[in-house]
Design a protein around this motif. Sequence first.
Motif, mmCIF file in Angstrom:
data_model
loop_
_atom_site.group_PDB
_atom_site.id
_atom_site.type_symbol
_atom_site.label_atom_id
_atom_site.label_comp_id
_atom_site.label_asym_id
_atom_site.label_seq_id
_atom_site.Cartn_x
_atom_site.Cartn_y
_atom_site.Cartn_z
ATOM 1 N N ASN A 30 0.810 -1.223 0.000
ATOM 2 C CA ASN A 30 0.000 0.000 0.000
ATOM 3 C C ASN A 30 0.840 1.268 0.000
ATOM 4 N N TYR A 31 2.144 1.117 -0.057
ATOM 5 C CA TYR A 31 3.032 2.266 0.050
ATOM 6 C C TYR A 31 3.896 2.384 -1.198
ATOM 7 N N TYR A 32 4.334 3.612 -1.491
ATOM 8 C CA TYR A 32 5.145 3.848 -2.666
ATOM 9 C C TYR A 32 6.642 3.824 -2.369
ATOM 10 N N ALA A 33 7.005 4.062 -1.117
ATOM 11 C CA ALA A 33 8.426 4.183 -0.826
ATOM 12 C C ALA A 33 8.728 3.793 0.606
ATOM 13 N N ILE A 34 9.942 3.313 0.789
ATOM 14 C CA ILE A 34 10.533 3.127 2.121
ATOM 15 C C ILE A 34 11.710 4.090 2.193
ATOM 16 N N ALA A 35 11.799 4.818 3.275
ATOM 17 C CA ALA A 35 12.856 5.818 3.384
ATOM 18 C C ALA A 35 13.538 5.734 4.736
ATOM 19 N N TRP A 36 14.750 6.231 4.745
ATOM 20 C CA TRP A 36 15.481 6.436 5.994
ATOM 21 C C TRP A 36 15.556 7.933 6.261
ATOM 22 N N PHE A 37 15.175 8.304 7.471
ATOM 23 C CA PHE A 37 15.312 9.666 7.957
ATOM 24 C C PHE A 37 16.251 9.642 9.166
ATOM 25 N N ARG A 38 16.731 10.806 9.529
ATOM 26 C CA ARG A 38 17.523 10.893 10.752
ATOM 27 C C ARG A 38 17.225 12.209 11.446
ATOM 28 N N GLN A 39 17.431 12.200 12.752
ATOM 29 C CA GLN A 39 17.201 13.405 13.538
ATOM 30 C C GLN A 39 18.287 13.535 14.586
ATOM 31 N N ALA A 40 19.046 14.607 14.483
ATOM 32 C CA ALA A 40 20.082 14.915 15.464
ATOM 33 C C ALA A 40 19.496 15.827 16.533
ATOM 34 N N PRO A 41 20.084 15.852 17.721
ATOM 35 C CA PRO A 41 19.557 16.712 18.790
ATOM 36 C C PRO A 41 19.472 18.163 18.352
ATOM 37 N N GLY A 42 18.305 18.750 18.580
ATOM 38 C CA GLY A 42 18.112 20.156 18.253
ATOM 39 C C GLY A 42 17.891 20.453 16.792
ATOM 40 N N TYR A 95 15.587 6.624 11.525
ATOM 41 C CA TYR A 95 14.267 6.036 11.439
ATOM 42 C C TYR A 95 14.019 5.526 10.018
ATOM 43 N N CYS A 96 13.333 4.412 9.922
ATOM 44 C CA CYS A 96 12.803 4.043 8.612
ATOM 45 C C CYS A 96 11.309 4.327 8.610
ATOM 46 N N ALA A 97 10.785 4.566 7.418
ATOM 47 C CA ALA A 97 9.394 4.967 7.287
ATOM 48 C C ALA A 97 8.842 4.483 5.959
ATOM 49 N N ALA A 98 7.539 4.267 5.927
ATOM 50 C CA ALA A 98 6.843 3.860 4.706
ATOM 51 C C ALA A 98 5.772 4.888 4.386
ATOM 52 N N VAL A 104 9.816 14.789 2.473
ATOM 53 C CA VAL A 104 9.069 15.416 3.558
ATOM 54 C C VAL A 104 8.550 14.351 4.513
ATOM 55 N N ALA A 105 8.862 14.499 5.778
ATOM 56 C CA ALA A 105 8.529 13.455 6.748
ATOM 57 C C ALA A 105 7.036 13.193 6.859
ATOM 58 N N HIS A 106 6.217 14.222 6.743
ATOM 59 C CA HIS A 106 4.776 13.974 6.951
ATOM 60 C C HIS A 106 4.114 13.288 5.769
ATOM 61 N N TRP A 107 4.846 12.980 4.732
ATOM 62 C CA TRP A 107 4.328 12.164 3.649
ATOM 63 C C TRP A 107 4.464 10.667 3.944
ATOM 64 N N TYR A 108 4.973 10.337 5.089
ATOM 65 C CA TYR A 108 5.167 8.949 5.484
ATOM 66 C C TYR A 108 4.246 8.629 6.659
#
Length: 121
Positions: A30-42, A95-98, A104-108
């Motif tokens: 049901n998803y078009y992509a799997i992605a890796w995101f990352r978040q550093a402090p601040g 993070y991985c996301a589908a 854009v993170a909110h597309w996952y």
Amino acid sequence: QLQLVESGGGLVQPGGSLRLSCAASGSTSNYYAIAWFRQAPGKEREGVSILNIIDRNTYYADSVLGRFTISRDNAKNTVYLQMNSLEPEDTAVYYCAAGLGGWVAHWYDVWGQGTQVTVSS
């Protein structure tokens, strides 16, 4: 319902390598992509790499191009992020996301719990 679980993070010296895994339980059809995101402090969460599920094209942020490789093992329903030549600036929770795809993170819609990567001597 799709669930994603990341693993493989840890502490590594600059110039070292790590391979992150994102194990999927459930269908990704049901998803078009799997992605890796990352978040550093601040800092805001940023896209690192995208795997298009439909055409298998891969995309990378400029900051990791040539150092990171995203891949998928369909038999294991797992997506990997091979990270080479790591730099202290790569330190973050990964993070991985589908979802729909793009940077854009909110597309996952589905996210894993994250795995910490620390690059330090």
